[in-house]
Motif scaffolding. Structure first.
Motif, mmCIF file in Angstrom:
data_model
loop_
_atom_site.group_PDB
_atom_site.id
_atom_site.type_symbol
_atom_site.label_atom_id
_atom_site.label_comp_id
_atom_site.label_asym_id
_atom_site.label_seq_id
_atom_site.Cartn_x
_atom_site.Cartn_y
_atom_site.Cartn_z
ATOM 1 N N ARG A 142 34.138 48.759 54.258
ATOM 2 C CA ARG A 142 34.177 50.094 55.191
ATOM 3 C C ARG A 142 32.631 49.953 56.137
ATOM 4 N N ASP A 377 47.474 41.936 56.200
ATOM 5 C CA ASP A 377 46.518 43.053 56.567
ATOM 6 C C ASP A 377 45.880 42.853 57.744
ATOM 7 N N GLN A 421 38.202 42.827 51.634
ATOM 8 C CA GLN A 421 39.028 43.974 51.284
ATOM 9 C C GLN A 421 40.188 43.993 50.342
ATOM 10 N N GLU A 422 40.601 42.572 50.138
ATOM 11 C CA GLU A 422 41.539 42.060 49.177
ATOM 12 C C GLU A 422 41.014 42.189 47.838
ATOM 13 N N GLU A 423 39.676 41.836 47.447
ATOM 14 C CA GLU A 423 39.188 42.148 46.306
ATOM 15 C C GLU A 423 38.754 43.503 45.965
ATOM 16 N N GLU A 424 38.301 44.258 46.811
ATOM 17 C CA GLU A 424 38.242 45.768 46.602
ATOM 18 C C GLU A 424 39.522 46.456 46.155
ATOM 19 N N SER A 425 40.799 46.024 46.987
ATOM 20 C CA SER A 425 41.920 46.709 46.497
ATOM 21 C C SER A 425 42.264 46.170 45.124
ATOM 22 N N ALA A 428 40.032 48.328 42.955
ATOM 23 C CA ALA A 428 40.434 49.657 42.619
ATOM 24 C C ALA A 428 41.909 49.758 41.885
ATOM 25 N N GLY A 429 42.685 49.045 42.122
ATOM 26 C CA GLY A 429 44.022 48.718 41.268
ATOM 27 C C GLY A 429 43.704 48.535 39.703
#
Length: 453
Positions: A142, A377, A421-425, A428-429
């Motif tokens: 972000r 994405d 962003q993929e790693e952050e998602s 988070a998962g």
């Protein structure tokens, strides 16, 4: 070992590093991002000048050399910090599509006409690539998006203000066209190029919840492109917006293989029409069928490039002022200061030979056509737009081949940002699954306690 510790131990090294280091060292990485955008976009407060003399302006800009050396030092420091924290995994994954291009440039530099000049150009390109790949990993996604947008706002707003309020600096006389804008950049074409790239980035950031500022920036960027008189950038930008709409439609309805095939066939038909049919139509209508003299330029440069068809003459040999381009520029004096072939693919052929043009086109095709169908994405789609714009605009201009520029920086930055962003998602998962597991175990323990009572 607890359940949480087991999950953490199973995470890849780079995911654990991303979760840890995204929360710290923010000011350093933000500063590096800001300085990189300034450097690779060539934004600066340039003195008043006439059309031309771009290389001299870049080399002699006030405080420009100390700024560049400071940035190279910071990039080296950033690379050391990143490797110490997370290893080479993320860098390798982010930069893999660009490796063949780099290797061709390296071999062409060693065997070319001016090895030291070519290697210097390639080293600067490497600094650009490393900065663009490392920064998104170390910053929260972000924050990377926020500062990319803020710098875009600053560059466009300053260009508009300088061109309107201080035309002696922000504008330049351009033949019979009159005064055209150049803003905080070296010349009108650079403003058109950067403004179109920023327009595409802002279009990709426009959402239903957050659209006011992106739309305003799209309009201001469009004004800059129009007032700069960069017709090539304008047409390529419009084509790119249409292309992005097509990709967004296709990738939600067809398989990746069918989507890629459809796009390639459509682009092939457009190229055949543009290069073989359009000139005949223009000639029949009594219009200029040479694309404002570009066909003469292409023919002259191509004939010279055929002397070294396999690895070319090294980065910069045909895409900058050199002992090869100087005599051709003199022969093309009637068309203006023509020191490049006005075609990025011809530039890649001259600098890197047939291997160079295949490596250059391969990177753009992968990022612009293949990748958006493999990854769904938003950042990958924006990256595809930048790559397609490079392809479309590269047919009529030579902005960036083996040159560290804003186009290369954005493509690598957006690709790395998509991966982050993929790693952050994923992180988070994992956190959500862990919390859910804790809640489930707590509920089971509570029921067991109640049953005992």
């Amino acid at each position: 070992m607890s359940h949480t510790e087991t999950i953490n131990a199973a995470k890849p090294r780079r995911e654990r590093a991303a979760a840890t280091h995204s929360r710290g060292s923010g000011p350093f990485w933000t500063l590096l991002l800001v300085m990189s955008i300034v450097q690779f976009s060539a934004a600066w407060l340039y003195p008043a000048s006439t059309f031309g003399g771009v290389d001299t302006m870049i080399n002699e800009k006030a405080m420009g050399i100390p700024f560049q050396y400071l940035l190279w030092l910071l990039v080296l420091l950033a690379l050391c910090l990143h490797v110490a924290r997370a290893g080479f995994d993320f860098l390798a994954k982010a930069l893999t599509p660009f490796l063949p291009f780099f290797l061709v440039g390296l071999f062409a530099s060693v065997l070319g006409i001016a090895p030291f000049t070519s290697i210097r150009s390639l080293i600067l390109w490497t600094f650009c690539a490393l900065a663009a790949a490392v920064i998104p990993f170390e910053l929260p996604a972000r924050q990377s998006v926020k500062w990319l947008f803020r710098m875009s706002v600053i560059l466009i707003v300053l260009s508009v203000l300088l061109s309107v309020l201080v035309p002696k600096i922000g504008a330049v006389d351009y033949g019979t066209t009159g005064s055209v804008w150049r803003g905080v950049f070296t010349n009108k074409n650079q403003l058109g190029w950067i403004a179109t790239l920023i327009l595409l980035v802002c279009a990709g950031m426009c959402t239903r919840k957050n659209w006011v500022w992106p739309v305003l920036m799209i309009l201001l960027s469009a004004v800059c492109v129009w007032k700069s008189g960069s017709k090539g950038a304008l047409v390529a930008g419009i084509l790119t917006l249409g292309y992005l709409g097509l990709v967004k439609l296709l990738r939600s309805k067809v398989t990746p293989a069918l989507g890629v095939t459809t796009v390639l066939l459509a682009l092939g038909c457009m190229l055949v029409f543009g290069f073989f049919v359009m000139p005949e139509i223009l000639a029949a209508l009594g219009r200029d069928a040479t694309f404002t003299g570009r066909t003469f330029v292409w023919s002259l440069y191509f004939n010279s490039m055929l002397n070294t068809p396999f690895l070319g003459e090294g980065p910069g040999a045909y895409t900058a002022l050199s002992e090869l381009t100087t005599p051709m520029a003199i022969r093309l004096t009637e068309l203006g200061a023509i020191v490049t072939p006005h075609n990025a693919f011809l530039g890649a052929f001259g600098d890197g030979g047939i291997f160079g043009v295949f490596a250059f086109a391969g990177v753009l095709i992968y990022l612009g056509i293949v990748s958006p169908f493999l990854r769904q994405d938003r950042m990958t789609l924006v990256c595809a737009g930048i790559a397609f714009f490079n392809m479309a605009h590269g047919l009529v201009e030579t902005h960036e081949v083996f040159i560290a520029g804003f186009g290369w920086f954005l493509m690598i930055f957006l690709r790395a940002l998509s991966m982050k962003q993929e790693e952050e998602s994923a992180a988070a998962g994992i956190a959500a699954d862990t919390a859910a597991g804790k809640g489930k175990r707590a509920a089971q323990a509570h029921r067991a306690t109640v049953m005992k009572k």
